[in-house]
Design a protein around this motif. Sequence first.
Motif, PDB file in Angstrom:
ATOM      1  N   GLU A 176     -17.514  45.628 -35.685  1.00  0.00           N
ATOM      2  CA  GLU A 176     -16.816  46.247 -36.819  1.00  0.00           C
ATOM      3  C   GLU A 176     -15.315  46.028 -36.734  1.00  0.00           C
ATOM      4  OE1 GLU A 176     -16.274  47.451 -39.798  1.00  0.00           O
ATOM      5  OE2 GLU A 176     -17.497  49.285 -39.658  1.00  0.00           O
ATOM      6  N   SER A 179     -13.404  48.910 -42.353  1.00  0.00           N
ATOM      7  CA  SER A 179     -13.400  48.616 -43.785  1.00  0.00           C
ATOM      8  C   SER A 179     -11.970  48.317 -44.248  1.00  0.00           C
ATOM      9  CB  SER A 179     -13.980  49.802 -44.551  1.00  0.00           C
ATOM     10  OG  SER A 179     -14.233  49.424 -45.860  1.00  0.00           O
ATOM     11  N   GLY A 180     -11.820  47.210 -44.965  1.00  0.00           N
ATOM     12  CA  GLY A 180     -10.500  46.817 -45.452  1.00  0.00           C
ATOM     13  C   GLY A 180      -9.641  46.181 -44.369  1.00  0.00           C
ATOM     14  N   GLY A 204     -19.146  43.226 -39.806  1.00  0.00           N
ATOM     15  CA  GLY A 204     -18.514  43.676 -41.045  1.00  0.00           C
ATOM     16  C   GLY A 204     -17.052  44.022 -40.876  1.00  0.00           C
ATOM     17  N   GLY A 205     -16.410  44.234 -42.007  1.00  0.00           N
ATOM     18  CA  GLY A 205     -15.003  44.632 -42.032  1.00  0.00           C
ATOM     19  C   GLY A 205     -14.101  43.481 -42.423  1.00  0.00           C
ATOM     20  N   GLY A 206     -13.514  43.571 -43.608  1.00  0.00           N
ATOM     21  CA  GLY A 206     -12.508  42.600 -44.025  1.00  0.00           C
ATOM     22  C   GLY A 206     -13.040  41.244 -44.444  1.00  0.00           C
ATOM     23  N   GLY A 227     -18.177  45.350 -48.212  1.00  0.00           N
ATOM     24  CA  GLY A 227     -17.848  46.589 -48.921  1.00  0.00           C
ATOM     25  C   GLY A 227     -16.770  46.356 -49.954  1.00  0.00           C
ATOM     26  N   ASN A 228     -15.512  46.436 -49.519  1.00  0.00           N
ATOM     27  CA  ASN A 228     -14.348  46.322 -50.410  1.00  0.00           C
ATOM     28  C   ASN A 228     -14.385  45.140 -51.386  1.00  0.00           C
ATOM     29  OD1 ASN A 228     -11.815  48.173 -49.924  1.00  0.00           O
ATOM     30  ND2 ASN A 228     -12.915  47.992 -47.985  1.00  0.00           N
TER      31      ASN A 228
HETATM   32  C1  1GP Z   1     -17.245  48.619 -42.926  1.00  0.00           C
HETATM   33  O1  1GP Z   1     -17.996  46.587 -42.248  1.00  0.00           O
HETATM   34  C2  1GP Z   1     -17.929  47.405 -43.348  1.00  0.00           C
HETATM   35  O2  1GP Z   1     -18.000  49.203 -41.921  1.00  0.00           O
HETATM   36  C3  1GP Z   1     -17.386  46.781 -44.604  1.00  0.00           C
HETATM   37  O3  1GP Z   1     -16.030  46.486 -44.568  1.00  0.00           O
HETATM   38  O4  1GP Z   1     -15.217  47.183 -46.809  1.00  0.00           O
HETATM   39  O5  1GP Z   1     -13.897  45.564 -45.442  1.00  0.00           O
HETATM   40  O6  1GP Z   1     -16.053  44.868 -46.478  1.00  0.00           O
HETATM   41  P1  1GP Z   1     -15.256  45.982 -45.900  1.00  0.00           P
END
Ligand code: 1GP
Length: 247
Positions: A176, A179-180, A204-206, A227-228
């Motif tokens: 991870e 998020s963002g 995930g993440g970014g 997500g974002n």
């Molecule tokens: C958060 O990995 C997820 O736990 C999603 O991240 O919103 O940056 O896509 P994003």
Amino acid sequence: MQSRTYEQLLKIRQSHGCGFLVLLDPDRSPVKDLARFAALCDKSGADAFLFGSSIMVANDFEKSLLAVKKAVKKPVIIFPGSSTMISSRADALLFLSMISGRNPNLLIGEHVKAAPAIKKLGIEVIPTAYMLIESGVITSVAYLSNTFPIPNHKSDIACAHALAGQYLGMKLVYLEAGSGAEKPVPVEMVKKVSSYVEIPVIVGGGIRQAEHASQVARAGASFVVIGNALEDSPRMVKEFAEAIHTK
Ligand code: 1GP
């Protein structure tokens, strides 16, 4: 202990090579908008949903979850920000241990608070080795967890943590960036961790571009979470699905 949803995740990975998970943050959108967005993702190639937030300040967790469950056919898995985010409406719950940090509350404290309610409600839990990776900015998860992330150029440290998670009996590893995140988990780290452990790796993440999601999937991730990027451009769901599904 039931493992129906976990088995479903394994089947998704088997049939698509890599599965596409959409993060639904119930705190960021009004209930109706979130349910509409989830329905669109459900029809356009998402394989399952992670439902959760680092903190709930604006909306009602249970009400949003119920609306999302009604709107989609794919599994909805709680991705909890704390021990209060529990509901029998979901298909399963990621039982997260933040093994990248040394905060005892996130290694065992919250789990003890949540366990009796989980048993009572009969929710499927998926024990998950949750690892926060350095991402350039202080993300909500980094700040609220009060932990240091793993440096993003230290794949060997990430590998050792993931393997320890596997040996502790966890069924998933979650890399991870938050998020963002400004900097997502490096593809090189995804490659090394995925080939080092036997359990599926979620990343995930970014991740904002389909091309980048494709690289993460091809590096060996079992699931990619978006997500974002989709909140900003919901029409990109199909593009992400095609990029993430390696078969
Ligand atoms: C958060 O990995 C997820 O736990 C999603 O991240 O919103 O940056 O896509 P994003």
